[in-house]
Design an enzyme around this catalytic site. Structure first.
Site, mmCIF file in Angstrom:
data_model
loop_
_atom_site.group_PDB
_atom_site.id
_atom_site.type_symbol
_atom_site.label_atom_id
_atom_site.label_comp_id
_atom_site.label_asym_id
_atom_site.label_seq_id
_atom_site.Cartn_x
_atom_site.Cartn_y
_atom_site.Cartn_z
ATOM 1 N N ARG A 94 -38.551 -8.939 -22.179
ATOM 2 C CA ARG A 94 -38.653 -8.762 -23.632
ATOM 3 C C ARG A 94 -37.535 -9.526 -24.348
ATOM 4 O O ARG A 94 -37.744 -10.105 -25.395
ATOM 5 C CB ARG A 94 -38.538 -7.264 -23.937
ATOM 6 C CG ARG A 94 -38.972 -6.856 -25.316
ATOM 7 C CD ARG A 94 -38.684 -5.365 -25.573
ATOM 8 N NE ARG A 94 -38.870 -4.507 -24.426
ATOM 9 C CZ ARG A 94 -40.026 -3.933 -24.082
ATOM 10 N NH1 ARG A 94 -41.092 -4.127 -24.810
ATOM 11 N NH2 ARG A 94 -40.098 -3.156 -23.006
ATOM 12 N N TYR A 95 -36.337 -9.463 -23.785
ATOM 13 C CA TYR A 95 -35.174 -10.141 -24.368
ATOM 14 C C TYR A 95 -34.799 -11.307 -23.459
ATOM 15 O O TYR A 95 -34.986 -11.231 -22.245
ATOM 16 C CB TYR A 95 -33.979 -9.186 -24.445
ATOM 17 C CG TYR A 95 -34.268 -7.888 -25.140
ATOM 18 C CD1 TYR A 95 -34.278 -7.812 -26.525
ATOM 19 C CD2 TYR A 95 -34.510 -6.741 -24.406
ATOM 20 C CE1 TYR A 95 -34.525 -6.610 -27.162
ATOM 21 C CE2 TYR A 95 -34.769 -5.532 -25.031
ATOM 22 C CZ TYR A 95 -34.770 -5.471 -26.411
ATOM 23 O OH TYR A 95 -35.024 -4.279 -27.030
ATOM 24 N N ARG A 98 -32.406 -10.621 -20.077
ATOM 25 C CA ARG A 98 -32.596 -9.525 -19.126
ATOM 26 C C ARG A 98 -34.063 -9.218 -18.901
ATOM 27 O O ARG A 98 -34.886 -9.437 -19.790
ATOM 28 C CB ARG A 98 -31.854 -8.271 -19.585
ATOM 29 C CG ARG A 98 -32.206 -7.803 -20.993
ATOM 30 C CD ARG A 98 -31.033 -6.996 -21.546
ATOM 31 N NE ARG A 98 -31.264 -6.428 -22.856
ATOM 32 C CZ ARG A 98 -31.032 -7.078 -24.000
ATOM 33 N NH1 ARG A 98 -30.606 -8.326 -23.981
ATOM 34 N NH2 ARG A 98 -31.226 -6.480 -25.147
ATOM 35 N N CYS A 107 -41.301 9.633 -9.980
ATOM 36 C CA CYS A 107 -40.003 10.141 -10.418
ATOM 37 C C CYS A 107 -39.736 11.474 -9.728
ATOM 38 O O CYS A 107 -40.664 12.133 -9.254
ATOM 39 C CB CYS A 107 -39.999 10.374 -11.927
ATOM 40 S SG CYS A 107 -40.415 8.909 -12.883
ATOM 41 N N CYS A 111 -40.558 13.868 -17.242
ATOM 42 C CA CYS A 111 -40.034 14.308 -18.528
ATOM 43 C C CYS A 111 -41.192 14.358 -19.522
ATOM 44 O O CYS A 111 -42.000 13.430 -19.574
ATOM 45 C CB CYS A 111 -38.967 13.326 -18.991
ATOM 46 S SG CYS A 111 -37.822 12.888 -17.664
ATOM 47 N N CYS A 114 -41.543 11.340 -21.835
ATOM 48 C CA CYS A 114 -41.488 10.012 -21.206
ATOM 49 C C CYS A 114 -42.312 8.979 -21.972
ATOM 50 O O CYS A 114 -43.491 9.186 -22.245
ATOM 51 C CB CYS A 114 -41.998 10.079 -19.774
ATOM 52 S SG CYS A 114 -41.977 8.467 -18.966
ATOM 53 N N ARG A 116 -43.189 6.191 -20.758
ATOM 54 C CA ARG A 116 -44.117 5.518 -19.833
ATOM 55 C C ARG A 116 -45.018 6.550 -19.164
ATOM 56 O O ARG A 116 -45.480 6.352 -18.044
ATOM 57 C CB ARG A 116 -43.342 4.736 -18.770
ATOM 58 C CG ARG A 116 -42.524 3.616 -19.341
ATOM 59 C CD ARG A 116 -42.339 2.449 -18.364
ATOM 60 N NE ARG A 116 -41.646 1.377 -19.048
ATOM 61 C CZ ARG A 116 -40.349 1.117 -18.897
ATOM 62 N NH1 ARG A 116 -39.621 1.823 -18.061
ATOM 63 N NH2 ARG A 116 -39.784 0.138 -19.572
ATOM 64 N N ASP A 264 -6.907 -5.059 -39.115
ATOM 65 C CA ASP A 264 -6.266 -4.139 -40.070
ATOM 66 C C ASP A 264 -5.418 -4.914 -41.076
ATOM 67 O O ASP A 264 -5.018 -6.055 -40.839
ATOM 68 C CB ASP A 264 -5.390 -3.139 -39.311
ATOM 69 C CG ASP A 264 -6.227 -2.176 -38.499
ATOM 70 O OD1 ASP A 264 -7.343 -1.839 -38.952
ATOM 71 O OD2 ASP A 264 -5.791 -1.782 -37.403
ATOM 72 N N ASP A 301 -10.735 0.491 -39.619
ATOM 73 C CA ASP A 301 -9.876 1.649 -39.849
ATOM 74 C C ASP A 301 -9.625 1.725 -41.345
ATOM 75 O O ASP A 301 -9.012 0.811 -41.927
ATOM 76 C CB ASP A 301 -8.551 1.479 -39.088
ATOM 77 C CG ASP A 301 -8.450 2.483 -37.968
ATOM 78 O OD1 ASP A 301 -8.368 3.687 -38.267
ATOM 79 O OD2 ASP A 301 -8.480 2.049 -36.797
ATOM 80 N N LYS A 308 -11.635 5.736 -38.493
ATOM 81 C CA LYS A 308 -12.519 4.573 -38.309
ATOM 82 C C LYS A 308 -13.896 4.854 -38.897
ATOM 83 O O LYS A 308 -14.372 5.989 -38.860
ATOM 84 C CB LYS A 308 -12.706 4.281 -36.824
ATOM 85 C CG LYS A 308 -11.489 3.778 -36.109
ATOM 86 C CD LYS A 308 -11.827 3.515 -34.659
ATOM 87 C CE LYS A 308 -10.559 3.337 -33.863
ATOM 88 N NZ LYS A 308 -9.688 4.544 -33.875
#
Ligand code: SF4
Length: 350
Positions: A94-95, A98, A107, A111, A114, A116, A264, A301, A308
């Protein structure tokens, strides 16, 4: 409802009922859910569930619910578009820098959220065939821009240590692959599975070059986590390529990029500061070029000791800027900007 302790992974709604993890009255609905989406609750997860708590957060993650039988118009079987970015079996690219390598479709736990869920579980697709695995490796070898391979699935730690050793060696043998990331719930869902053999399988042997990298490796190998705090400095790292190289180097050294500080307002440092607008532009460029692992929080900051504040670019536009006439009842639709700068609606129009 009282619970009995399970010693094996619970996979059938009737077993959940028998162990006090689901009401008997829900059984017919849960059978329908289980016919569509896999169910697995490991003994470790089952032991954490309080059956007297109707809102138990562990149960919500793993115990099926009749609500899963309802699909909303904006929901999709492939919600993040894996298929559209899959050039060969087992790869999602996709990118630019990677790829996902989907080795298995099972699995330790399933979950309920999920993304997927239509692709994982027994009876769905199984592990990549030998030929498809080799095809996926060939794809990675042919794409030198792939810096990071993310093992996912399913849960890659469902593979045997022997198989994981082979996969890690295959990937480590590709020069341009510098990072191997693993998406897994096994360490939490089934910790006993993380054996010494499995840890040894995941430890890729590689040479550490440079004294600074070796020093960091010594600290991290001693069990001490490291994060980075860099300052955005004019003429030093205030261009996208320099920032990209810096963040990649951190991650290759197992150091999490944490903060990128805007300079800063210290006396005599104006020549080293850049503008917030330029900092935001650089963060956008970084998002377009490198993995999420390499993204620090761009912070300033606040003068006067107010702490911050994150000042990175915003990718979600004001809901008021979008016509409310097109919203689903009870649903706000946003404009969201992707890593290429293109704008999309969220949720998408059905
Ligand atoms: S472990 Fe990951 S892939 Fe498996 S069911 Fe959970 S979210 Fe999905």
């Amino acid at each position: 409802m009282s619970r009995t302790t399970s010693v094996t992974t619970l996979r059938e709604p009737a077993e959940l009922v028998a162990h006090g993890l689901a009401p008997a009255a829900d059984l017919p609905d849960l059978e329908r859910v289980a016919a569509r989406y896999a169910v697995a609750v490991t003994p470790d997860m089952a032991a954490l569930i309080d059956p007297r708590d109707p809102d138990d957060p562990i149960a919500r993650q793993f115990i099926p619910s009749a609500e899963e039988l309802t699909t909303q118009p904006s929901e999709d079987a492939d919600p993040i578009g894996d298929h559209a970015h899959s050039p060969v079996a087992g790869i999602v690219h996709r990118y630019p820098d990677r790829v996902l390598l989907k080795l298995v479709h099972i699995c330790a736990v399933y979950c309920r959220f999920c993304f997927r869920r239509e692709m994982v579980g027994p009876g769905k697709a199984t592990a990549l065939s030998h030929a498809a695995y080799n095809g996926a490796l060939d794809y990675i070898r042919a794409h030198p821009e792939v810096w990071e391979v993310i093992l996912t699935g399913g849960d890659p730690l469902m593979l045997s240590p022997r198989r994981l050793t082979e996969v890690m060696a295959d990937l480590a043998g590709i020069d341009h692959v510098r990072i191997i990331r693993i998406h897994t719930r096994v360490p939490v869902a089934d910790p006993a599975r993380v054996s010494r053999e499995m840890v040894a399988a995941l430890k890729v042997k590689g040479a550490t070059t440079g004294q600074a990298r070796a020093a960091c490796a010594d600290i991290i190998d001693a069990g001490i986590p490291m994060v980075s705090q860099s300052v955005l400095l004019r003429g030093v790292n205030d261009d996208a390529a320099a920032l990209e190289a810096l963040m990649r180097a951190f991650v290759e050294c197992r150091i999490k990029p944490y903060y990128l500080h805007h300079g800063d307002l210290a006396p005599g440092t104006a020549h080293l500061r850049t503008t917030l607008a330029h900092g935001q532009q650089l963060m956008r460029a970084l998002r377009g070029r490198v993995s999420g692992l390499c993204q620090p929080d761009y912070v300033v900051d606040i003068p006067g000791g107010h702490g911050k504040a994150p000042v990175g670019p915003n990718y979600l536009s004001d809901a008021n800027s979008f016509s409310r006439e097109r919203e689903q009842p009870g649903e706000t639709r946003y404009r969201i900007i992707d890593y290429c700068g293109d704008v999309h609606l969220y949720p998408p129009e059905p």
